[in-house]
Design a protein around this motif. Sequence first.
Motif, PDB file in Angstrom:
ATOM      1  N   ASN A   1      42.071  53.377 -22.859  1.00 27.74           N
ATOM      2  CA  ASN A   1      40.785  52.871 -22.393  1.00 27.74           C
ATOM      3  C   ASN A   1      39.493  53.886 -22.491  1.00 27.74           C
ATOM      4  OD1 ASN A   1      41.703  50.429 -21.468  1.00 27.74           O
ATOM      5  ND2 ASN A   1      42.239  51.027 -19.230  1.00 27.74           N
ATOM      6  N   CYS A   2      39.705  55.127 -22.513  1.00 21.76           N
ATOM      7  CA  CYS A   2      38.482  56.054 -22.729  1.00 21.76           C
ATOM      8  C   CYS A   2      38.255  56.021 -24.080  1.00 21.76           C
ATOM      9  CB  CYS A   2      39.082  57.438 -22.470  1.00 21.76           C
ATOM     10  SG  CYS A   2      37.878  58.679 -23.038  1.00 21.76           S
TER      11      CYS A   2
ATOM     12  N   VAL B   1      38.684  53.000 -25.925  1.00 26.22           N
ATOM     13  CA  VAL B   1      37.837  51.865 -26.012  1.00 26.22           C
ATOM     14  C   VAL B   1      36.328  51.890 -25.722  1.00 26.22           C
ATOM     15  CG1 VAL B   1      37.884  49.521 -25.005  1.00 26.22           C
ATOM     16  CG2 VAL B   1      39.982  50.553 -25.847  1.00 26.22           C
ATOM     17  N   THR B   2      36.359  52.391 -24.621  1.00 24.12           N
ATOM     18  CA  THR B   2      34.832  52.884 -24.029  1.00 24.12           C
ATOM     19  C   THR B   2      34.024  53.524 -24.827  1.00 24.12           C
ATOM     20  OG1 THR B   2      35.466  52.421 -21.834  1.00 24.12           O
ATOM     21  CG2 THR B   2      33.409  53.519 -22.022  1.00 24.12           C
ATOM     22  N   GLU B   3      34.345  54.511 -25.509  1.00 22.23           N
ATOM     23  CA  GLU B   3      33.834  55.504 -26.282  1.00 22.23           C
ATOM     24  C   GLU B   3      33.210  54.697 -27.704  1.00 22.23           C
ATOM     25  OE1 GLU B   3      34.430  59.649 -28.907  1.00 22.23           O
ATOM     26  OE2 GLU B   3      36.036  58.632 -28.051  1.00 22.23           O
TER      27      GLU B   3
ATOM     28  N   SER C   1      33.148  51.660 -27.998  1.00 23.33           N
ATOM     29  CA  SER C   1      32.434  50.414 -27.957  1.00 23.33           C
ATOM     30  C   SER C   1      31.045  50.813 -27.814  1.00 23.33           C
ATOM     31  CB  SER C   1      32.721  49.635 -26.754  1.00 23.33           C
ATOM     32  OG  SER C   1      34.264  49.342 -26.692  1.00 23.33           O
ATOM     33  N   GLY C   2      30.585  51.869 -27.578  1.00 25.75           N
ATOM     34  CA  GLY C   2      29.338  52.318 -27.405  1.00 25.75           C
ATOM     35  C   GLY C   2      28.470  52.604 -28.618  1.00 25.75           C
TER      36      GLY C   2
ATOM     37  N   LYS D   1      27.320  46.277 -31.768  1.00 28.15           N
ATOM     38  CA  LYS D   1      28.091  47.309 -31.231  1.00 28.15           C
ATOM     39  C   LYS D   1      29.573  47.195 -31.869  1.00 28.15           C
ATOM     40  CE  LYS D   1      25.298  49.447 -28.399  1.00 28.15           C
ATOM     41  NZ  LYS D   1      24.692  50.857 -28.859  1.00 28.15           N
TER      42      LYS D   1
ATOM     43  N   GLY E   1      35.385  48.115 -29.348  1.00 27.81           N
ATOM     44  CA  GLY E   1      36.604  49.225 -29.200  1.00 27.81           C
ATOM     45  C   GLY E   1      37.949  48.685 -28.929  1.00 27.81           C
ATOM     46  N   LYS E   2      37.915  47.525 -28.455  1.00 29.31           N
ATOM     47  CA  LYS E   2      39.324  46.872 -28.325  1.00 29.31           C
ATOM     48  C   LYS E   2      40.053  46.675 -29.661  1.00 29.31           C
ATOM     49  CE  LYS E   2      38.744  45.222 -23.411  1.00 29.31           C
ATOM     50  NZ  LYS E   2      39.251  44.098 -22.544  1.00 29.31           N
TER      51      LYS E   2
ATOM     52  N   CYS F   1      37.933  62.066 -25.190  1.00 26.81           N
ATOM     53  CA  CYS F   1      39.169  61.328 -25.126  1.00 26.81           C
ATOM     54  C   CYS F   1      40.307  61.663 -25.788  1.00 26.81           C
ATOM     55  CB  CYS F   1      38.915  59.976 -25.618  1.00 26.81           C
ATOM     56  SG  CYS F   1      37.517  58.930 -24.887  1.00 26.81           S
TER      57      CYS F   1
END
Length: 686
Positions: free
Chosen positions: A559-560, A562-564, A566-567, A575, A578-579, A683
């Motif tokens: 998830n770290c 994915v979030t990274e 996705s930014g 954007k 991330g998934k 991450c």
Amino acid sequence: MIARMIGIGLVMSAAAVFYQTSAVVGKDVGNTAGQYPAPKFDIANLDKSIDPCVDFYQFACGNWIKNNPIPPDYTDWVSFTEVQEHNYVVLRDILEKASANGSGRSPNVQKIGDFYSACMDERDANKKGYTPLKPELDRVAAVNDKTQMLEVMAHDSLLGPNPLFSFSSQPDLHNADMTIAVIDQGGISLPDRDYYLKDDPDMVTIRKAFGDHMTKMFTMIGQKPEQASQSAATVLKIETELARAAMDRTLRRDPKVLDHKMTVAQIEAQAPAFHLARYFAVTGAPSFQELNVANPEYFKAVDSVLQNTPLDDWKKYMTWQLLHSMAAWLSNDFVNEDFKFQQAITGQKQLQARWKRCINATDGALGEALGQRYVEETFGADGKQRTLKMVDALENALQRDITTLPWMTEATKKEALIKLAAIRNKIGYPDRWRDYSRLAIEPGDLIGNLERASEFEAHRQLAKIEKPTDKLEWGMTPPTVNAYYSGEHNEIVFPAGILQPPFFDRTMDDAINFGGIGLVIGHELTHGFDDEGRKFDPQGNLRDWWTDEDAKQFEERSNCVVTEYSGFTSVDDLKLNGKLTLGENTADNGGARIALMALHELLNKSQDANKTIDGYAPDQRYFLGFARAWCENATPETLRLGARVDEHSPGRWRVNGVVQNMPEFQKAFGCKAGQPMVKENACRVW
């Protein structure tokens, strides 16, 4: 089809999505007069006005980006396309010689030569117009009821189109040693379901262009403008319904979501309008009782579409499917109209030269016959063994990485190491070449050859049903500039096409090569343990071998990532997903770490451990070699397409996204806390 080939780069170009030590690996076939030179690592590609700790990608690639604009016949320009351009020269020479040779040619050389020669005969294609498609178009026009229509769909699915759904074979997800039948969603012409369903301005524009394109194509086969417009609207309506029933591609990343073994009777009961038993029989598939239905909800939803849509509308849809599948190989008016719409998707400025398109077609139809000649020309007798030594070094590094992971329990580590030891390594080319003796290639019959090649491959895939899984088979042809990991086979595959500069270069130091092909190897190995790969066991079965606590730890760390990612911005305000890109980003980050570990192990045994070249130490050159592989120029259209359908991040983020997570990079370049290439909460999965 569920079987996954998770590659290092775009398995297909954006355009194709719309329609995957210092050893010597092969001969140096670059730099010959008239050839496109093999791409090399060059320190001149750096932009030294940029601080590497602020934007490493720009530092490592700035001058390359400035000096390497996208050629007009490409949608992007990156190492993969550079090498592909180099390969085209080699393959063209092979095919022109095969075409010119008279009697005495081997059967395979005759086939590739005759196929290529027929493909290159543009004058003949222009003379024939769309008449080579007439027999199939007439077959559609003669359909009298929906049962017969589905039989025609089954027939046409063997020839190239993808009407309504896909039918093929795959390793059984719970007994990978056996192969079973599989059916899945399909039947749309645009790159993804979202292109039909979302109202982003560029998607609305593309839908409008799609309608105009279909209208034009229908007029070109004799429909009056008003009739053609109605036909186009009908096709768009049907394909929109198919898209609405389809599963989002991000959800499809979970192999468990696509695991639905059923009997033929069960799926027929849920979707009777498909007449599946009859459909399967028409394709010539062997008899079977069980299959995997990847997306049962799709078949349930489309069943009502089948029932409620008039027969004449389905005939328009089938006519379009045939036109769409073959337009690029008909007369120039069809080819140019087909490319005009492709431009709206990808931003490609110019149609590829016909000889390049014909090389691609030959590789698609007779890839291992052509590949056998390519290997003889380029790979060298010892290429496979030398590459295997490098793979062994990377596997040893991953073994050390798994053993020392602080967040994983010993029970899961033990299972992970068993899986790693079981990974099958395929390098360069198959141990057993494919038999094309039953594929008839006729001189001067381009469309017929394309249809027969497609039917040959479809039957080859269907013949696997209810048989032991072939462990020797390859999913890419030897000239392919790519590599992949397959969870169902638990194997990594490296075609000869990628084992050359800038990924591997015998004239370069180990640091550059480990940053190039070493990281590619590490990337593919890590795929065995990413969010998808980790769900398969050493034998390729879909089995959970993780403790609950370790699975939770993995998800938190994923998830770290994915979030990274996705930014990160792909283009304009779009954007990254991330998934969707999680598996590739995990493999990039993990591959970078284990390749560097392997390099350190090698350097520890060398007297050159601290030797600088061009002013850069080995660790710095490792990261520079890594970045060189991902220097990229791409059209805005391609970046938008990729952000929606490609599981790989753009080159900028494949580089910067990795290095900002690596203390080893920050140490190598003396980066300080707070600088952009130093992520505060880095991450790390592997």
